[in-house]
Structures are given as structure tokens and as C-alpha cells.
Design an enzyme around this catalytic site. Structure first.
Site, PDB file in Angstrom:
ATOM      1  N   HIS A  84       0.868  -1.184   0.000  1.00  0.00           N
ATOM      2  CA  HIS A  84       0.000   0.000   0.000  1.00  0.00           C
ATOM      3  C   HIS A  84       0.909   1.239   0.000  1.00  0.00           C
ATOM      4  O   HIS A  84       2.027   1.179   0.517  1.00  0.00           O
ATOM      5  CB  HIS A  84      -0.834  -0.051   1.284  1.00  0.00           C
ATOM      6  N   ASP A  90       3.122  -4.173   8.086  1.00  0.00           N
ATOM      7  CA  ASP A  90       1.863  -3.433   7.948  1.00  0.00           C
ATOM      8  C   ASP A  90       0.731  -4.438   8.173  1.00  0.00           C
ATOM      9  O   ASP A  90       0.457  -5.286   7.321  1.00  0.00           O
ATOM     10  CB  ASP A  90       1.812  -2.815   6.543  1.00  0.00           C
ATOM     11  N   GLN A  93      -4.488  -5.172   7.131  1.00  0.00           N
ATOM     12  CA  GLN A  93      -5.460  -6.132   6.596  1.00  0.00           C
ATOM     13  C   GLN A  93      -5.413  -7.475   7.329  1.00  0.00           C
ATOM     14  O   GLN A  93      -6.166  -8.387   6.998  1.00  0.00           O
ATOM     15  CB  GLN A  93      -5.211  -6.365   5.088  1.00  0.00           C
ATOM     16  N   LYS A 142     -10.617  -0.719  10.291  1.00  0.00           N
ATOM     17  CA  LYS A 142     -10.802  -1.950   9.504  1.00  0.00           C
ATOM     18  C   LYS A 142     -11.127  -3.131  10.425  1.00  0.00           C
ATOM     19  O   LYS A 142     -11.387  -4.229   9.959  1.00  0.00           O
ATOM     20  CB  LYS A 142      -9.547  -2.260   8.684  1.00  0.00           C
ATOM     21  N   CYS A 195      -4.713   2.326  -3.687  1.00  0.00           N
ATOM     22  CA  CYS A 195      -3.489   2.893  -3.062  1.00  0.00           C
ATOM     23  C   CYS A 195      -2.312   1.951  -3.258  1.00  0.00           C
ATOM     24  O   CYS A 195      -1.504   1.748  -2.331  1.00  0.00           O
ATOM     25  CB  CYS A 195      -3.704   3.192  -1.584  1.00  0.00           C
TER      26      CYS A 195
HETATM   27  C1  LIG Z   1      -2.407  -2.692   3.557  1.00  0.00           C
HETATM   28  C2  LIG Z   1      -2.784  -1.309   4.012  1.00  0.00           C
HETATM   29  N1  LIG Z   1      -1.850  -0.530   4.560  1.00  0.00           N
HETATM   30  C3  LIG Z   1      -2.125   0.706   5.010  1.00  0.00           C
HETATM   31  C4  LIG Z   1      -3.400   1.225   4.908  1.00  0.00           C
HETATM   32  C5  LIG Z   1      -3.653   2.612   5.425  1.00  0.00           C
HETATM   33  O1  LIG Z   1      -4.505   2.595   6.528  1.00  0.00           O
HETATM   34  P1  LIG Z   1      -5.059   3.963   7.125  1.00  0.00           P
HETATM   35  O2  LIG Z   1      -5.602   4.737   5.967  1.00  0.00           O
HETATM   36  O3  LIG Z   1      -6.145   3.530   8.053  1.00  0.00           O
HETATM   37  O4  LIG Z   1      -3.943   4.644   7.810  1.00  0.00           O
HETATM   38  C6  LIG Z   1      -4.410   0.455   4.328  1.00  0.00           C
HETATM   39  C7  LIG Z   1      -5.772   1.016   4.157  1.00  0.00           C
HETATM   40  O5  LIG Z   1      -6.409   0.818   3.147  1.00  0.00           O
HETATM   41  C8  LIG Z   1      -4.098  -0.847   3.877  1.00  0.00           C
HETATM   42  O6  LIG Z   1      -5.020  -1.625   3.320  1.00  0.00           O
END
Ligand SMILES: Cc1ncc(COP(=O)(O)O)c(C=O)c1O
Length: 414
Positions: free
Chosen positions: A131, A208, A211, A234, A372
Site C-alpha cells: 500500500h 503493515d 489487513q 478496519k 493505493c
Molecule cells: C495494507 C494497508 N496498509 C495501510 C493502509 C492505510 O490505513 P489507514 O488509511 O487507516 O492509515 C491500508 C488502508 O487501506 C491498507 O489496506
């Protein structure tokens, strides 16, 4: 979903759906089929009620007031730290830094941990499937320090090439970063193995967990990583909540990222001393009600049982994979054998946004776009995909409706 004991019972989904008021909604005069949980999850009534109850009964700032409401607010807010620490298997509550989400958690590591340790000739290792939140902060600190970003490759089926990742762990690498579960492909990365390889070489690993936290039982100790970032919205919690878990030695060693109130011990113009970990990373008034709500979300997840959630989603994911396999002209991006219930796809002759818009008219909420993850889209040579992502509150009937809606759109557009 990853391999589960065959004996793990699945959840009574018909019953638990009653806990999610939004799931009874109609959209464009059709019953809502919500297949966008990877984007944000829906919230059970108990989370909604906990947030309203907080505002109705205990609203006050945390850690500043000696009055009853301040005490109640602080107790409820800090209780979530204990719950989250237990939920992810941390050694201690102090290892949990509250953030606004994964993005802030990763930026904290980028600026407080990585930047001071980077110079010309150093690098950070990430992967092709990340992401933007696990790419752009690294690019920014690389630009400032003269370091460079290395990228571990993936296969066409969307799996990390582990040997290449390990081969890239050369002495110039000061930090490695990987997603636990891909938000586009559903791939579950072998984090334990990657952490072992990183540790052998003395390279810290950031994971990270955005998910993974809502879908898999977690134990950061046994994963063996150094930093684990997650986001509350999430995992049934309110938006604007999240956390960074880090090994205590890292949290002790690194400076604050933001400065301001709440994070200090003493401020003098000649110099400031900081509060203990984790408060030295939590400047300013936090999203108090949000974190209180996140506590309720964690209780709810624990009551259901993370292994039963995983087993339920695993079963549902299998049903979805079979259903989509029967759709002519549909290509799924992300074919790892034991993947999470996330399905990114394209249908020959139909643009992703057109498909998502038409599905919306049928009451089906999916996401279309680059998710993203531009570099992943570039890898596959597509500008966008449609993504249907499941949670334990989805049903087989909803998947049937989704596939019927796709058939209807194909007739019109393909
Ligand atoms: C794999 C992953 N990393 C990071 C994020 C970013 O999360 P946040 O926007 O809640 O900070 C997301 C959100 O879609 C994600 O799916």
C-alpha cells in the site's frame, strides 16, 4: 484465508448480522451487499453505543483533569491499550502507541526510527505489493537522507518471492517493510519466516498489519517482527484510531515524532524532557471516544473468537473463488493458494469503474481503482481493478447476489 484447523467452528452469521444495523439498509432500493470491508469495516451496535455512551456520560479530556469525568475518560481510553496489547500478543501495554491509523504509525517509524539511521549508501527494503502507506514514507525519508528504496519482487500469482527478499537483505538495508496481508491480492505473507531472516542479519522488520488484524489471530511476539502497524477502522472500530506496536527497546531508543501537550515530563526554554513510553509519542488530545469505541470492537472480536472469524472467512472466501471462476472473461489478480478473502478482478471489455458503478445500482458496494497500490497496478499493467473484500458478516447469499449482478452488467456492457 490461511490454513485453519479443520475443526474450528464457523460463526452463526445470520445471528451476528443483527449486531450490524447498517447491513439491513437498502441502497438504490436493493438490499445492501457490502463487499468493501478491506476499505473500512462496518461497525456493530455495541461500538456505536459505546461511542455515544462515552459522549453522553463520560466526555472529558484524558490525563489532564482530576475530576470524575476526566478519570472515567482516562480509564476507558487506557483500557483499550490493555485490550489491544492482549489482542495482538504484546508483552506489555507500554509497547502500544496509539496513532490515527496505520499511516501515522508507519510515518512515526519512518521519521523517528529510520531517518536518523539513514545515510548515503543505505537502503530500506519494501515489496512490490505494498500500500502507498508502506512506500511513500520510505521514499520521503530516503530523499532526505540520500538512502535508496529497494523493492522485493512478486510472482504473477501475487506471491512474494521470498528468496529474492532474503537475498536483498544486504548490509546496506537498515529496515525491511512488508505487508502482512495484501489489500489488493489477499496474499498472506510468511512474516514469521521473513522476520527470522531479518533477525539473523540484524535488520529490523516493520509489518503493515492493516489487513491482518481484523481477520487473523495475531501474536506479534511469535511473529518476531520489530514494528507492527494497524488501523482500528478496519477492525470494527471508529475511524481515526490505530496503533504502532514496537519492541520496547526501539520505543525507548527513538525520539518523539510530534511535540506538544501530553507527551512531556517538563518543559523549559532551556530544554524539554519527555513522558515515558508510549506517551512520549502521543502529543495532543487524541481521538478519545474513538479509542473507547475501539475497545468495544476488540471485546466484540474476542467474543466471536478470532479463529472462528478466520474459519468463517476462509469458508466464505472459498465459495467466492468458486463463484467468480464461473464468470466468463473474469481475471482475478492474486492467486496465492491460502489467501485472505480479498478478490481483485477485471472483466474483459468492462472498465473497473463502470463495473463498480453498475454494481452499486444493484446494491452491491465494491471498490474500484488502484487501491493505493500504484506500483502493484504497474506490475500487472492495469490502471485499476474492482475489489470485492469479505468479512465474517457476509453470507453466501450475498455472494450469489453479487455474481448475479455481475452477470446483469456483463449483458449490458461486455
Ligand atoms: C495494507 C494497508 N496498509 C495501510 C493502509 C492505510 O490505513 P489507514 O488509511 O487507516 O492509515 C491500508 C488502508 O487501506 C491498507 O489496506
Amino acid at each position: 484465508m490461511n490454513a485453519k484447523p479443520e475443526t474450528t467452528a464457523v460463526l452463526d452469521v445470520a445471528e451476528l448480522r443483527k449486531d450490524f444495523p447498517i447491513l439491513t439498509r437498502r441502497v438504490h432500493d436493493k438490499p445492501l451487499v457490502y463487499l468493501d470491508s478491506a476499505n473500512t469495516s462496518q461497525k456493530p451496535q455495541v461500538v456505536i453505543d459505546t461511542v455515544s455512551h462515552f459522549f453522553e456520560h463520560s466526555n472529558a479530556n484524558v490525563a489532564r483533569a482530576v475530576h470524575q469525568l476526566g478519570d472515567e475518560a482516562t480509564t476507558a481510553y487506557e483500557a483499550t491499550r490493555d485490550k489491544l496489547a492482549a489482542f495482538i500478543g504484546a508483552n506489555a501495554r507500554d509497547e502500544i502507541v496509539f496513532t490515527s491509523g496505520t499511516t501515522q504509525a508507519i510515518n512515526l517509524v519512518a521519521y523517528s526510527y529510520a531517518l536518523p539511521r539513514l545515510g548515503e549508501g543505505d537502503s530500506i527494503l519494501t515489496t512490490q505489493m505494498e500500500h502507498h502507506a508502506n512506500i511513500v514514507p520510505w521514499q520521503l525519508v530516503c530523499q532526505r537522507s540520500g538512502a535508496s528504496l529497494k523493492v522485493a519482487p512478486i510472482t504473477e500469482s501475487g506471491e512474494l518471492i521470498v528468496e529474492a527478499f532474503v537475498k536483498a537483505l544486504t548490509p546496506d538495508v537498515k529496515l525491511a517493510c512488508v505487508t502482512h496481508v495484501s489489500n489488493v491480492l489477499g496474499t498472506i505473507n510468511p512474516v514469521r519466516q521473513l522476520a527470522r531472516e531479518c533477525r539473523k542479519r540484524g535488520i529490523p522488520l516493520l509489518v503493515d498489519g492493516s489487513q491482518a488484524a481484523p481477520h487473523l489471530p495475531l501474536d506479534v511476539k511469535s511473529l518476531g517482527c520489530d514494528f507492527y502497524a494497524l488501523t482500528g477502522h478496519k477492525m470494527l472500530g471508529p475511524t481515526g484510531t490505530g496503533a504502532l506496536w514496537a519492541r520496547r527497546e526501539h520505543l525507548d531508543a527513538i525520539p518523539p515524532f510530534f511535540g506538544g501537550g501530553e507527551m512531556i515530563r517538563e518543559v523549559k526554554f532551556s530544554g524539554t524532557t519527555f513522558a515515558d513510553v508510549p506517551h512520549k509519542f502521543e502529543a495532543g488530545t487524541p481521538n478519545i471516544a474513538g479509542f473507547v469505541g475501539l475497545g468495544a470492537a476488540i471485546d466484540y472480536l474476542n467474543d466471536l473468537g478470532m479463529d472462528r472469524i478466520a474459519a468463517t472467512e476462509h469458508e466464505l472466501g472459498g465459495y467466492m473463488a468458486e463463484a467468480l471462476a464461473g464468470v466468463p472473461g473474469l481475471r482475478i489478480y492474486g492467486q496465492a493458494p491460502d489467501k485472505a478473502a480479498v478478490f481483485s478482478f477485471l472483466i474483459e471489455g468492462i472498465h473497473a469503474h463502470d463495473l463498480a458503478t453498475m454494481l452499486d445500482l444493484e446494491g452491491v458496494a465494491v471498490r474500484s481503482g488502484h487501491h493505493c497500490a500504484h506500483p502493484l497496478m504497474q506490475f500487472y499493467g492495469v490502471p485499476a481493478t474492482v475489489r470485492a473484500s469479505l468479512a465474517f458478516y457476509n453470507t453466501r447469499e450475498e455472494i450469489d447476489r453479487f455474481v448475479e449482478a455481475i452477470a446483469k452488467v456483463r449483458k449490458l456492457l461486455a
